[in-house]
Design a protein around this motif. Structure first.
Motif, PDB file in Angstrom:
ATOM      1  N   THR A 158       0.795  -1.222   0.000  1.00  0.00           N
ATOM      2  CA  THR A 158       0.000   0.000   0.000  1.00  0.00           C
ATOM      3  C   THR A 158       0.829   1.273   0.000  1.00  0.00           C
ATOM      4  OG1 THR A 158      -0.163  -0.178   2.405  1.00  0.00           O
ATOM      5  CG2 THR A 158      -1.964  -1.105   1.109  1.00  0.00           C
ATOM      6  N   SER A 159       2.064   1.214   0.528  1.00  0.00           N
ATOM      7  CA  SER A 159       2.891   2.433   0.502  1.00  0.00           C
ATOM      8  C   SER A 159       4.358   2.051   0.597  1.00  0.00           C
ATOM      9  CB  SER A 159       2.521   3.375   1.651  1.00  0.00           C
ATOM     10  OG  SER A 159       2.846   2.795   2.900  1.00  0.00           O
ATOM     11  N   ILE A 160       5.176   2.847  -0.060  1.00  0.00           N
ATOM     12  CA  ILE A 160       6.632   2.701   0.011  1.00  0.00           C
ATOM     13  C   ILE A 160       7.187   4.103   0.263  1.00  0.00           C
ATOM     14  CG2 ILE A 160       8.724   1.974  -1.175  1.00  0.00           C
ATOM     15  CD1 ILE A 160       6.980   0.172  -2.922  1.00  0.00           C
ATOM     16  N   THR A 161       7.753   4.289   1.451  1.00  0.00           N
ATOM     17  CA  THR A 161       8.226   5.627   1.842  1.00  0.00           C
ATOM     18  C   THR A 161       9.742   5.618   1.963  1.00  0.00           C
ATOM     19  OG1 THR A 161       6.190   5.962   3.083  1.00  0.00           O
ATOM     20  CG2 THR A 161       8.029   7.466   3.545  1.00  0.00           C
ATOM     21  N   PRO A 162      10.436   6.420   1.153  1.00  0.00           N
ATOM     22  CA  PRO A 162      11.902   6.469   1.249  1.00  0.00           C
ATOM     23  C   PRO A 162      12.379   7.495   2.282  1.00  0.00           C
ATOM     24  CG  PRO A 162      11.179   7.717  -0.650  1.00  0.00           C
ATOM     25  CD  PRO A 162       9.932   7.197   0.002  1.00  0.00           C
ATOM     26  N   THR A 217       5.007  -0.886   3.558  1.00  0.00           N
ATOM     27  CA  THR A 217       3.889  -1.422   4.335  1.00  0.00           C
ATOM     28  C   THR A 217       2.945  -2.163   3.389  1.00  0.00           C
ATOM     29  OG1 THR A 217       2.632   0.620   4.065  1.00  0.00           O
ATOM     30  CG2 THR A 217       4.003   0.423   6.023  1.00  0.00           C
ATOM     31  N   SER A 218       2.449  -3.275   3.872  1.00  0.00           N
ATOM     32  CA  SER A 218       1.506  -4.059   3.070  1.00  0.00           C
ATOM     33  C   SER A 218       0.410  -4.581   3.975  1.00  0.00           C
ATOM     34  CB  SER A 218       2.217  -5.210   2.357  1.00  0.00           C
ATOM     35  OG  SER A 218       2.833  -6.075   3.285  1.00  0.00           O
ATOM     36  N   HIS A 219      -0.728  -4.866   3.392  1.00  0.00           N
ATOM     37  CA  HIS A 219      -1.899  -5.333   4.119  1.00  0.00           C
ATOM     38  C   HIS A 219      -2.377  -6.654   3.521  1.00  0.00           C
ATOM     39  CE1 HIS A 219      -1.809  -1.133   5.329  1.00  0.00           C
ATOM     40  NE2 HIS A 219      -2.695  -1.407   6.292  1.00  0.00           N
ATOM     41  N   SER A 220      -2.898  -7.481   4.372  1.00  0.00           N
ATOM     42  CA  SER A 220      -3.496  -8.730   3.919  1.00  0.00           C
ATOM     43  C   SER A 220      -4.807  -8.437   3.204  1.00  0.00           C
ATOM     44  CB  SER A 220      -3.755  -9.653   5.109  1.00  0.00           C
ATOM     45  OG  SER A 220      -4.507 -10.780   4.704  1.00  0.00           O
ATOM     46  N   THR A 221      -5.031  -9.076   2.061  1.00  0.00           N
ATOM     47  CA  THR A 221      -6.273  -8.842   1.319  1.00  0.00           C
ATOM     48  C   THR A 221      -7.478  -9.397   2.040  1.00  0.00           C
ATOM     49  OG1 THR A 221      -5.902 -10.884   0.079  1.00  0.00           O
ATOM     50  CG2 THR A 221      -5.115  -8.847  -0.902  1.00  0.00           C
ATOM     51  N   ALA A 222      -7.264 -10.324   2.984  1.00  0.00           N
ATOM     52  CA  ALA A 222      -8.402 -10.855   3.732  1.00  0.00           C
ATOM     53  C   ALA A 222      -9.116  -9.760   4.498  1.00  0.00           C
ATOM     54  CB  ALA A 222      -7.932 -11.950   4.675  1.00  0.00           C
ATOM     55  N   ALA A 223      -8.366  -8.745   4.923  1.00  0.00           N
ATOM     56  CA  ALA A 223      -8.983  -7.654   5.664  1.00  0.00           C
ATOM     57  C   ALA A 223      -9.757  -6.712   4.753  1.00  0.00           C
ATOM     58  CB  ALA A 223      -7.915  -6.878   6.426  1.00  0.00           C
ATOM     59  N   TYR A 224      -9.534  -6.795   3.430  1.00  0.00           N
ATOM     60  CA  TYR A 224     -10.190  -5.882   2.477  1.00  0.00           C
ATOM     61  C   TYR A 224     -10.819  -6.668   1.334  1.00  0.00           C
ATOM     62  CZ  TYR A 224      -7.376  -2.522   5.021  1.00  0.00           C
ATOM     63  OH  TYR A 224      -6.808  -1.791   6.009  1.00  0.00           O
ATOM     64  N   VAL A 225     -11.370  -7.803   1.686  1.00  0.00           N
ATOM     65  CA  VAL A 225     -11.899  -8.656   0.624  1.00  0.00           C
ATOM     66  C   VAL A 225     -13.064  -7.987  -0.110  1.00  0.00           C
ATOM     67  CG1 VAL A 225     -13.630  -9.874   2.015  1.00  0.00           C
ATOM     68  CG2 VAL A 225     -12.454 -11.074   0.158  1.00  0.00           C
TER      69      VAL A 225
END
Length: 499
Positions: free
Chosen positions: A144-148, A160-168
């Motif tokens: 979801t985001s890549i912050t340098p 940061t990444s999120h599980s798709t199960a939480a946003y099915v």
């Protein structure tokens, strides 16, 4: 088909816009969460780097483990200063902790997607994204985001990444058309469209069978089966019964017209014959020097001839109207019929040194009445003879042309003025002028409505070509006329071939 094509496009565009707005709001919330995580760990990464050293990996892992949740994973990558971001980015820490193999795979995936290359060369700014991929555990995740973070030791990248199960329900990271709801709706709509098209095609086939039944009944005449007996479509049962009643009334009307035409002709012929017989003794008793009586006798004879022609003309018109209502049809060999008819014109054509050329393709069969075909050909050939000068040429050809038999009658006469071409098939229209000869052949015995005036001249009623067109159209054919490029006139007729 236009409606079925337009409706889903319009709805798709409207719902996609609403979907995109919803996904943008949800994605912004998730990405803001990622930026808050970066702010929490930034001091741990920046402060040691200010002294030229790397932070403790254990401390970073411990902090990431506290910040991470069941549906959120955090990765910290480092590209040492002076390195190539395409090859030198490596994982420094992760929360929750994962194996090195899994981290390497994720780094390769980010490299494949071109994310790491976007961080160089400035290592500034952030990347809000929604990249869906499958991790080593077999679960879908969304980056979801890549912050340098640019420090003295190199470029840090907090992923940061999120599980798709939480946003099915949101289906983040998928195009709108790939969402389960859209695919299900598309499948239902496609089935509905298919069912409608199949129903439409079934209706067309049913109406086609009904039309073929109508053609068979028309061709069979009085011996034809009834619509209602042959109809296999329950929904058209009442229509078939009504058609049966209509056909019965039409055939009854045709029979009455034919009977009335015959009765009227007989009723008029009898007094005409009596008057003609009564004139014979008067003619013998006339004195040669009685000019007034001779002139009166001649005028009465001419009037009787004219009246006789009008009676035949009226009878033929009635018979033509009856044939249009209920045309007699059978499968006839039109090639043989035209050949026989043209033989009767050979003597007349030869006497005027007119070359009658025949090009008749053999064994062509059409659905029509033989008498009707003979009437049509007689009218056309008579018309051609009346306009063709002595020594001219008439060509009659018959050939197959697709599903039709094409009959052409061409003469070498003066043709028809272009302004009259659209009127020659109209009733009572005649373009005969001084250059038109009286017909020398009248096989129809006045069938075309022409009567003699007693002086060898004929009264052209202008119904010959009208009868041709009406007869041809009554059996499903087509007739047209045109002037020939080199002079002359051509009439072309198409008749449906017998199946």
């Amino acid at each position: 088909m236009l409606i079925f094509g337009a409706v889903p496009v319009i709805l798709y565009e409207q719902f996609r816009d609403a979907y995109d707005q919803n996904q943008q709001l949800l994605t912004r919330g998730i990405q803001e969460q990622g930026r808050l995580i970066v702010r929490a760990i930034a001091p741990l990464l920046i402060e040691p780097a200010a002294g030229g050293s790397l932070p403790s990996s254990a401390e970073v892992n411990a902090l990431l483990s506290r910040l991470a949740a069941d549906d959120v994973t955090i990765r910290v990558l480092l590209e040492p200063r002076g390195g190539d971001p395409a090859t030198n980015f490596f994982y420094f820490a992760a929360g929750p902790p994962v194996s090195a193999a899994r981290l390497d795979e994720e780094r390769e995936e980010l490299d494949r997607l071109g994310v790491l290359a976007q961080l160089a060369p400035s290592c500034e700014g952030g990347i809000d994204t929604a990249i869906r991929y499958r991790n080593l555990a077999g679960n879908d995740e969304i980056v979801t985001s890549i912050t340098p973070l640019n420090t003295s030791v190199g470029c840090w990248a907090v992923v940061t990444s999120h599980s798709t199960a939480a946003y099915v329900e949101s289906a983040i990271g998928r195009p709108y058309w790939a969402t389960p709801e859209v695919r299900l709706a598309g499948a239902i709509y496609a089935l509905l469209a298919l069912a409608t098209v199949l129903m439409f095609l079934g209706l067309i086939r049913s109406l086609g069978r009904f039309a073929r039944l109508a053609r068979n009944i028309r061709a069979a005449g009085d011996t034809a089966p009834r619509f209602r007996e042959q109809n296999m479509i329950p929904e058209l049962d009442e229509v078939a019964a009504e058609f049966d009643r209509m056909v019965d009334r039409l055939r009854a009307s045709a029979r009455q017209i034919r009977r009335a035409a015959e009765d009227n002709a007989h009723a008029f012929k009898t007094p005409i014959a009596v008057m003609r017989q009564s004139l014979e003794p008067l003619e013998r008793s006339l004195q040669d020097d009685d000019q007034r009586a001779q002139r009166a006798h001649g005028m009465l004879s001419m009037a009787l001839d004219r009246l006789d022609g009008l009676v035949m003309f009226a009878r033929h018109l009635d018979e033509t109207e009856a044939a249009l209502i209920d045309p007699p049809q059978s499968q006839i060999d039109v090639s043989a019929a035209i050949d026989r008819l043209l033989l009767s014109y050979s003597v007349v054509a030869s006497s005027r040194q007119i070359h009658l050329r025949r090009r008749i393709e053999p064994d062509i069969r059409v659905m029509a009445g033989e008498e009707m075909v003979e009437t049509v050909v007689e009218n056309l050939v008579d018309n051609a003879l009346s306009f063709t000068p002595d020594g001219g040429e008439i060509e009659v050809s018959l050939r197959r042309d697709g599903k039709s038999a094409r009959l052409l009658v061409a003469d070498s006469g003066p043709g028809v003025p272009e302004g009259d071409l659209g009127n020659i098939f109209q009733r009572y229209f005649s373009s005969r002028g001084d250059g038109a000869r009286p017909r020398d052949h009248d096989a129809g015995n006045g069938a075309c409505g022409n009567g003699s005036n007693g002086n060898g001249e004929e009264h052209h009623m202008g119904i010959g070509l009208w009868i041709v067109r009406r007869n041809i159209e009554s059996v499903g054919g087509h007739v047209e006329a045109r002037n020939r490029a080199g002079g002359g006139f051509t009439i072309a007729i198409d008749l449906p071939l017998a199946s």
